[in-house]
Motif scaffolding. Sequence first.
Motif, PDB file in Angstrom:
ATOM      1  N   LEU A  89       0.897  -1.164   0.027  1.00 26.97           N
ATOM      2  CA  LEU A  89       0.188  -0.057  -0.042  1.00 26.97           C
ATOM      3  C   LEU A  89       0.820   1.405  -0.103  1.00 26.97           C
ATOM      4  O   LEU A  89       0.554   2.369  -0.716  1.00 26.97           O
ATOM      5  CB  LEU A  89      -1.013   0.029   1.176  1.00 26.97           C
ATOM      6  CG  LEU A  89      -2.077  -1.110   1.135  1.00 26.97           C
ATOM      7  CD1 LEU A  89      -2.776  -1.035   2.459  1.00 26.97           C
ATOM      8  CD2 LEU A  89      -2.898  -1.038  -0.066  1.00 26.97           C
ATOM      9  N   ILE A  90       1.806   1.096   0.667  1.00 26.56           N
ATOM     10  CA  ILE A  90       2.931   2.287   0.617  1.00 26.56           C
ATOM     11  C   ILE A  90       3.482   2.464  -0.630  1.00 26.56           C
ATOM     12  O   ILE A  90       4.697   1.696  -0.638  1.00 26.56           O
ATOM     13  CB  ILE A  90       3.887   2.293   1.830  1.00 26.56           C
ATOM     14  CG1 ILE A  90       3.047   2.081   3.068  1.00 26.56           C
ATOM     15  CG2 ILE A  90       4.462   3.474   1.877  1.00 26.56           C
ATOM     16  CD1 ILE A  90       2.047   3.322   3.257  1.00 26.56           C
ATOM     17  N   ARG A  91       3.223   3.377  -1.641  1.00 27.04           N
ATOM     18  CA  ARG A  91       3.807   3.464  -2.994  1.00 27.04           C
ATOM     19  C   ARG A  91       5.109   3.819  -2.829  1.00 27.04           C
ATOM     20  O   ARG A  91       5.891   3.723  -3.916  1.00 27.04           O
ATOM     21  CB  ARG A  91       2.957   4.437  -3.541  1.00 27.04           C
ATOM     22  CG  ARG A  91       1.725   3.840  -4.021  1.00 27.04           C
ATOM     23  CD  ARG A  91       1.568   2.543  -4.570  1.00 27.04           C
ATOM     24  NE  ARG A  91       0.481   2.161  -5.332  1.00 27.04           N
ATOM     25  CZ  ARG A  91      -0.622   1.239  -4.774  1.00 27.04           C
ATOM     26  NH1 ARG A  91      -0.230   0.570  -3.820  1.00 27.04           N
ATOM     27  NH2 ARG A  91      -1.604   0.839  -5.328  1.00 27.04           N
ATOM     28  N   SER A  92       5.811   4.522  -1.754  1.00 27.69           N
ATOM     29  CA  SER A  92       7.088   4.868  -1.828  1.00 27.69           C
ATOM     30  C   SER A  92       7.943   3.659  -1.633  1.00 27.69           C
ATOM     31  O   SER A  92       9.187   3.864  -2.009  1.00 27.69           O
ATOM     32  CB  SER A  92       7.287   5.783  -0.494  1.00 27.69           C
ATOM     33  OG  SER A  92       7.155   5.275   0.483  1.00 27.69           O
ATOM     34  N   ASN A  93       7.515   2.471  -1.181  1.00 28.09           N
ATOM     35  CA  ASN A  93       8.358   1.436  -1.286  1.00 28.09           C
ATOM     36  C   ASN A  93       8.562   0.882  -2.610  1.00 28.09           C
ATOM     37  O   ASN A  93       9.498  -0.004  -2.908  1.00 28.09           O
ATOM     38  CB  ASN A  93       7.479   0.266  -0.516  1.00 28.09           C
ATOM     39  CG  ASN A  93       7.484   0.304   0.968  1.00 28.09           C
ATOM     40  OD1 ASN A  93       8.320   1.053   1.348  1.00 28.09           O
ATOM     41  ND2 ASN A  93       6.665  -0.444   1.729  1.00 28.09           N
ATOM     42  N   ILE A 180      -0.393  10.439   2.051  1.00 30.77           N
ATOM     43  CA  ILE A 180      -0.326   9.365   3.010  1.00 30.77           C
ATOM     44  C   ILE A 180       0.327   8.011   2.390  1.00 30.77           C
ATOM     45  O   ILE A 180       0.678   7.406   3.198  1.00 30.77           O
ATOM     46  CB  ILE A 180      -1.651   9.052   3.605  1.00 30.77           C
ATOM     47  CG1 ILE A 180      -2.451  10.293   4.339  1.00 30.77           C
ATOM     48  CG2 ILE A 180      -2.088   7.792   4.441  1.00 30.77           C
ATOM     49  CD1 ILE A 180      -3.882  10.101   4.615  1.00 30.77           C
ATOM     50  N   PHE A 181      -0.096   7.592   1.193  1.00 28.74           N
ATOM     51  CA  PHE A 181       0.341   6.490   0.776  1.00 28.74           C
ATOM     52  C   PHE A 181       1.554   6.690  -0.027  1.00 28.74           C
ATOM     53  O   PHE A 181       2.187   5.558  -0.892  1.00 28.74           O
ATOM     54  CB  PHE A 181      -0.780   6.086  -0.370  1.00 28.74           C
ATOM     55  CG  PHE A 181      -1.848   5.292   0.412  1.00 28.74           C
ATOM     56  CD1 PHE A 181      -2.039   3.943   0.612  1.00 28.74           C
ATOM     57  CD2 PHE A 181      -2.995   6.324   0.400  1.00 28.74           C
ATOM     58  CE1 PHE A 181      -3.178   3.754   1.438  1.00 28.74           C
ATOM     59  CE2 PHE A 181      -4.196   5.720   0.951  1.00 28.74           C
ATOM     60  CZ  PHE A 181      -4.291   4.464   1.582  1.00 28.74           C
ATOM     61  N   GLY A 182       2.362   7.788   0.107  1.00 32.16           N
ATOM     62  CA  GLY A 182       3.681   8.273  -0.367  1.00 32.16           C
ATOM     63  C   GLY A 182       3.862   8.127  -1.903  1.00 32.16           C
ATOM     64  O   GLY A 182       4.987   7.888  -2.522  1.00 32.16           O
ATOM     65  N   CYS A 183       2.834   8.677  -2.622  1.00 35.25           N
ATOM     66  CA  CYS A 183       3.104   8.828  -3.945  1.00 35.25           C
ATOM     67  C   CYS A 183       2.375  10.120  -4.523  1.00 35.25           C
ATOM     68  O   CYS A 183       1.875  10.365  -5.502  1.00 35.25           O
ATOM     69  CB  CYS A 183       2.156   7.597  -4.704  1.00 35.25           C
ATOM     70  SG  CYS A 183       0.586   7.448  -3.986  1.00 35.25           S
TER      71      CYS A 183
END
Length: 358
Positions: A89-93, A180-183
């Motif tokens: 879910l964390i797009r920065s990953n 919030i989701f890093g994108c």
Amino acid sequence: MTATERINTKEEFINTRNGIKIQTITLPGKNIDQNNNQSEKHLIYFIGGNRALKSSKDYTPNWDWATEQGITVHLFNYPGLGLSRNNSLIRSNRVKSGIAVVTNLLEKGIKPDDIILFGDCLGGHVAAEVHKNFKDKDIHLRCIISNAASSLKQASLYYFGFIAKLKIFLAPIIKLVLKIFGCHWKTHKIVNSITPYTMYFNREGDKTIKQPTQLATKIEKIEKNGRRKDYQKKEVFKDFEEYEEFFKQYTILRRNDECIDPKKADKDVHKLPITCLKSSNKTDYTFPELIKPGSFSGNIISPIPHLGPEPSNLISFAIFIKPAATVLSVPLSSTKASFAASASNLLPAERHANWFTT
């Protein structure tokens, strides 16, 4: 897939310090001329959406246009997809996983100048962020952005067809969700012109990334804007102007009906593979012809096609006419020492500021 190709296709896993496990699938380049004394190119593909790659699937037909030119193609799954592990879910990953794949190549001794990041749709935004991460460390990679919006916020607003007044209220909400989701990625601030390091393409009639939100549309507006913001200031590369002007003609692509199954003729152009696209002007260059090398010289793009003595002898768009004795340079840059890849230092790379040499 032949038995030999199945053996040569490699599946590996990269483990990072922050707990991300990345599944990679490597399609080795073919017919590399060992006597040519040129470096092998490595293309890292950043897939769009939430699709997962499977090691059991044959991906070679999709990438023959690259591997047959000696380019090794690296496919990988984002965290949480396929056999890759960590929070999906964390797009920065996704950016972190891309950085890890590049770092893995650098550790193996691959020069930065031989690495091409190729991102499609959402993967284009991820590739741009990875490109920026290394550029900030003075490590310069090639980057091709295909099928992407100028920013995810703009793409979200237009995708759902919100009316203009509603956008005013929804824009900050969408921005917050993306953060919030890093994108909350603003790709147009990273790739906003054609340079020896960056190329971009969008698609005519795209129903997913609509024309007003496309990266190419935003860049066109930037070009027309007389007063540029800091991020819009272009790097100047010696003797590159004519190549930039030439490639501007080919940033918009359309469907190539000759290679599309009639049963899938109504398929959104956004979802077509790159082998089913061609330039929207009269030249009809296919997408692979626009970006693949035509020889083992390490060239990635060709500014001007060369006509042979007969019209039928038109040399492929990707077989280059090199600017003789031309070295493209970045202003205010000093000569860098050759890059010695190491996860512990990631020292600045030597700047070969063009697509045409190794």
